[in-house]
Write an enzyme that holds these catalytic residues in place. Structure first.
Site, mmCIF file in Angstrom:
data_model
loop_
_atom_site.group_PDB
_atom_site.id
_atom_site.type_symbol
_atom_site.label_atom_id
_atom_site.label_comp_id
_atom_site.label_asym_id
_atom_site.label_seq_id
_atom_site.Cartn_x
_atom_site.Cartn_y
_atom_site.Cartn_z
ATOM 1 C CD GLU A 248 -14.440 5.427 8.405
ATOM 2 O OE1 GLU A 248 -13.650 4.582 8.871
ATOM 3 O OE2 GLU A 248 -14.198 6.094 7.406
ATOM 4 C CB CYS B 275 -14.060 6.959 3.690
ATOM 5 S SG CYS B 275 -12.761 6.731 4.902
ATOM 6 C CB THR C 213 -3.303 10.144 7.296
ATOM 7 O OG1 THR C 213 -3.810 9.029 8.043
ATOM 8 C CG2 THR C 213 -2.086 9.717 6.514
ATOM 9 C CB SER D 127 -5.395 0.434 3.464
ATOM 10 O OG SER D 127 -4.469 1.501 3.530
ATOM 11 C CG HIS E 120 -11.571 8.447 0.240
ATOM 12 N ND1 HIS E 120 -11.968 9.223 1.308
ATOM 13 C CD2 HIS E 120 -10.718 7.516 0.750
ATOM 14 C CE1 HIS E 120 -11.388 8.778 2.406
ATOM 15 N NE2 HIS E 120 -10.623 7.743 2.089
ATOM 16 C CG ASN F 193 -8.805 10.388 5.946
ATOM 17 O OD1 ASN F 193 -9.817 10.773 5.361
ATOM 18 N ND2 ASN F 193 -8.449 9.110 6.004
ATOM 19 C CB SER G 262 -11.264 0.704 4.667
ATOM 20 O OG SER G 262 -10.299 1.650 4.342
HETATM 21 N N1 CAA Z 1 10.883 13.014 1.212
HETATM 22 C C1 CAA Z 1 9.959 12.747 0.267
HETATM 23 N N2 CAA Z 1 9.089 11.694 0.359
HETATM 24 C C2 CAA Z 1 9.172 10.897 1.441
HETATM 25 C C3 CAA Z 1 10.120 11.124 2.455
HETATM 26 C C4 CAA Z 1 11.008 12.231 2.310
HETATM 27 N N3 CAA Z 1 11.935 12.506 3.236
HETATM 28 N N4 CAA Z 1 9.972 10.156 3.394
HETATM 29 C C5 CAA Z 1 8.952 9.353 2.975
HETATM 30 N N5 CAA Z 1 8.479 9.804 1.800
HETATM 31 C C6 CAA Z 1 7.376 9.274 1.014
HETATM 32 C C7 CAA Z 1 7.439 7.767 0.868
HETATM 33 O O1 CAA Z 1 8.262 7.378 -0.211
HETATM 34 C C8 CAA Z 1 5.963 7.461 0.633
HETATM 35 O O2 CAA Z 1 5.606 7.792 -0.694
HETATM 36 P P1 CAA Z 1 5.274 6.629 -1.754
HETATM 37 O O3 CAA Z 1 4.170 5.822 -1.143
HETATM 38 O O4 CAA Z 1 4.875 7.370 -2.971
HETATM 39 O O5 CAA Z 1 6.538 5.851 -1.889
HETATM 40 C C9 CAA Z 1 5.260 8.476 1.524
HETATM 41 O O6 CAA Z 1 6.184 9.510 1.763
HETATM 42 C C10 CAA Z 1 4.819 7.916 2.860
HETATM 43 O O7 CAA Z 1 5.953 7.378 3.492
HETATM 44 P P2 CAA Z 1 5.876 5.951 4.177
HETATM 45 O O8 CAA Z 1 5.265 4.960 3.238
HETATM 46 O O9 CAA Z 1 7.222 5.641 4.728
HETATM 47 O O10 CAA Z 1 4.855 6.296 5.348
HETATM 48 P P3 CAA Z 1 4.258 5.377 6.446
HETATM 49 O O11 CAA Z 1 4.979 4.080 6.595
HETATM 50 O O12 CAA Z 1 4.174 6.226 7.636
HETATM 51 O O13 CAA Z 1 2.797 4.966 5.925
HETATM 52 C C11 CAA Z 1 0.557 5.227 5.228
HETATM 53 C C12 CAA Z 1 1.976 5.775 5.108
HETATM 54 C C13 CAA Z 1 0.549 3.740 4.861
HETATM 55 C C14 CAA Z 1 -0.328 5.978 4.269
HETATM 56 C C15 CAA Z 1 0.078 5.414 6.695
HETATM 57 O O14 CAA Z 1 0.018 6.787 6.984
HETATM 58 C C16 CAA Z 1 -1.276 4.796 6.986
HETATM 59 O O15 CAA Z 1 -1.350 3.625 7.358
HETATM 60 N N6 CAA Z 1 -2.385 5.581 6.861
HETATM 61 C C17 CAA Z 1 -3.717 5.130 7.182
HETATM 62 C C18 CAA Z 1 -4.291 4.249 6.108
HETATM 63 C C19 CAA Z 1 -4.639 5.023 4.862
HETATM 64 O O16 CAA Z 1 -4.831 6.220 4.870
HETATM 65 N N7 CAA Z 1 -4.738 4.293 3.759
HETATM 66 C C20 CAA Z 1 -5.146 4.882 2.501
HETATM 67 C C21 CAA Z 1 -6.003 3.957 1.687
HETATM 68 S S1 CAA Z 1 -7.378 3.359 2.669
HETATM 69 C C22 CAA Z 1 -8.479 4.671 2.680
HETATM 70 O O17 CAA Z 1 -8.409 5.534 1.851
HETATM 71 C C23 CAA Z 1 -9.523 4.697 3.739
HETATM 72 C C24 CAA Z 1 -9.185 5.721 4.740
HETATM 73 O O18 CAA Z 1 -9.568 6.875 4.603
HETATM 74 C C25 CAA Z 1 -8.386 5.326 5.898
#
Ligand code: CAA
Length: 445
Positions: free
Chosen positions: A83, A120, A163, A211, A244, A328, A364
């Site tokens: 990608e 991916c 990530t 996502s 994945h 990732n 995705s």
């Molecule tokens: N202690 C323990 N856990 C904590 C914490 C703490 N102090 N603070 C936060 N967490 C937990 C949250 O509860 C959350 O867990 P849950 O989802 O189980 O509730 C986790 O940590 C992540 O916290 P946030 O949701 O607040 O994190 P974020 O807003 O920064 O977003 C994300 C996380 C959406 C994955 C972001 O990193 C992102 O956009 N990543 C890229 C997209 C991605 O990877 N998507 C995955 C599916 S798509 C795919 O697989 C294709 C690909 O490779 C990209």
């Protein structure tokens, strides 16, 4: 007809390490446990100044061909899944072939080269292409080299920045493979989605939360399609289930839904029913929303049972052992999950010959693919030769300032000069620009 599958695998990580809890979290004002507990990530890999998707791919391929005692004459096809391509016309596989031709005596002029794109899932699609090419008998005795290589960077301050990662996985596809043989049964879940995309841009536009929902929805469809196509998803069938892994927390969710799906209507559901009752069935509810709520509660309770914990510890947890430390790798991510699971099993002395893997790939945009693989008698020797743990251990730890500079170095919109943080040795390196804007590479002894 002979079995076709993965005969050998090599993994190459970027040589820099960013500690997410110790270095990234404090600089971003995040709680370190968001990474270690929430996302399930400790460190991520980044390429040094002289590394990129080509060097990582070529270095992994070089070691693989050397280790398998092959010459370039033996390879009939090179497909690169990525990608992170920097060229819209000339495929990355040609750059990789150019590197390999610098160190081998023969050449790859006879080899069909290409590039696979579907986020991916493209690495798995390229395996599929190789499988079909060999099964059709068009390989004339030659093997296919499939490489998944990515530098997964996000825009600074995008939630996805947590990530990131970079590395390459090179896989040799052949008849009578040493590692795993592919099943014929396959399942797809595919829909036109806009959850993560890069429309003519280097860094992705991401709707992170969505996502995750799309990942789970397409994975469920793929599982159902796999079953329709003759796949048996009883959990006892599978020694390991590599998914994945954009981050381990994503797999934690997918595994819970997958296990619930796979035990429905089986004796496993009956066994656990004594403790937590049966799974909700939609016909017993007045509305779909009530059914979904009950299903959510059941899943949460299921994951708290001893049965689930044991299954997860044995079947899923080992597949995350590399990902937790490298982040990732997009197209390579499911392939490091397979390797990690097998490597952990080898260390624990599990006898897996003849057992099956259920492999869940996802890209995705969006598409999931599920297929089974049978572990071959040569798997222990093959896995025993991986040196990824050593590479992970030897990465250079970077400060937050260095991370910011490295991010800029690999940002196509910036032109930053920076000295390398490590010294190349016995590897391909990025060596500057050619007269037509092409990237150039050389081998450093
Ligand atoms: N202690 C323990 N856990 C904590 C914490 C703490 N102090 N603070 C936060 N967490 C937990 C949250 O509860 C959350 O867990 P849950 O989802 O189980 O509730 C986790 O940590 C992540 O916290 P946030 O949701 O607040 O994190 P974020 O807003 O920064 O977003 C994300 C996380 C959406 C994955 C972001 O990193 C992102 O956009 N990543 C890229 C997209 C991605 O990877 N998507 C995955 C599916 S798509 C795919 O697989 C294709 C690909 O490779 C990209």
């Amino acid at each position: 007809m002979a079995e076709v599958g993965i005969d050998g695998i090599e993994i190459r990580t970027g040589k820099l390490k960013l500690d997410l809890a110790e270095t990234f979290a404090p600089a971003q004002g995040d709680d370190p446990e968001k990474f270690t507990k929430g996302l399930g990530l400790y460190t991520s890999s980044f390429p040094d100044v002289y590394e990129d998707i080509v060097t990582m791919a070529a270095n992994a391929s070089h070691r693989l061909l050397d280790r398998k005692d092959l010459s370039l004459e033996d390879i009939g096809r090179i497909d690169v899944a990525t990608e992170s391509a920097f060229d819209k016309s000339k495929p990355v596989s040609t750059y990789v072939a150019g590197c390999l031709e610098q160190v081998f005596e023969d050449d790859l002029h006879h080899a069909n080269k290409g590039e696979r794109k579907f986020a991916c899932v493209a690495g798995t699609q390229a395996l599929d292409d190789a499988y079909n090419w060999i099964r059709a008998g068009r390989n004339q005795g030659r093997k296919a080299l499939v490489i998944a290589t990515d530098t997964a960077l996000y825009e600074r301050d995008d939630p996805g920045e947590s990530t990131q990662g970079a590395g390459a996985v090179a896989m040799l596809i052949d008849e009578n493979p040493d590692l795993v043989a592919f099943s014929d049964a396959q399942g797809y879940g595919s829909a036109d989605e806009t959850d993560f995309l890069k429309p003519n841009q280097q860094f992705p536009s991401v709707d992170g939360k969505r996502s995750m929902q799309v990942y789970l929805a397409r994975m469920r469809e793929a599982m159902e399609d796999f079953e329709r196509n003759g796949g048996d998803t009883h959990p006892d069938n599978f020694a390991l289930i590599p998914f994945h892994t954009p981050f381990p927390g994503m797999v934690r969710r997918a595994a819970a839904l997958g296990f619930r799906h796979c035990i429905r209507g089986t004796e496993v559901e009956e066994e656990v029913a004594d403790e937590i009752g049966h799974q909700p069935r939609e016909e017993s509810f007045d509305s779909h929303d009530e059914f979904l709520e009950a299903q959510k509660e059941y899943t949460e309770t299921l994951t708290e049972t001893e049965m689930y914990s044991q299954w997860y510890a044995q079947t899923i947890e080992p597949t995350l052992a590399i990902s937790r430390y490298v982040g990732n790798w997009y197209t390579g991510s499911v392939h490091i999950a397979r390797a990690a699971g097998l490597q952990e099993a080898l260390e624990e002395g599990r006898d897996l010959t003849g057992r099956q893997l259920l492999v869940g790939s996802y890209g995705s945009g969006a598409q999931a693919e599920i297929h089974a693989e049978t572990i071959q008698p040569g798997w222990e020797d093959e896995l025993g030769q991986l040196n990824i743990d050593e590479q992970i251990e030897n990465r250079r730890d970077i400060s937050f300032d260095e991370y910011e500079q490295i991010h800029d170095v690999h940002n196509h919109a910036e032109s930053i000069e920076m000295d390398p943080l490590t010294t190349p040795e016995g590897e391909f390196v990025f060596d500057g620009w050619g007269r037509m804007g092409e990237r150039k590479y050389s081998y450093v002894e």
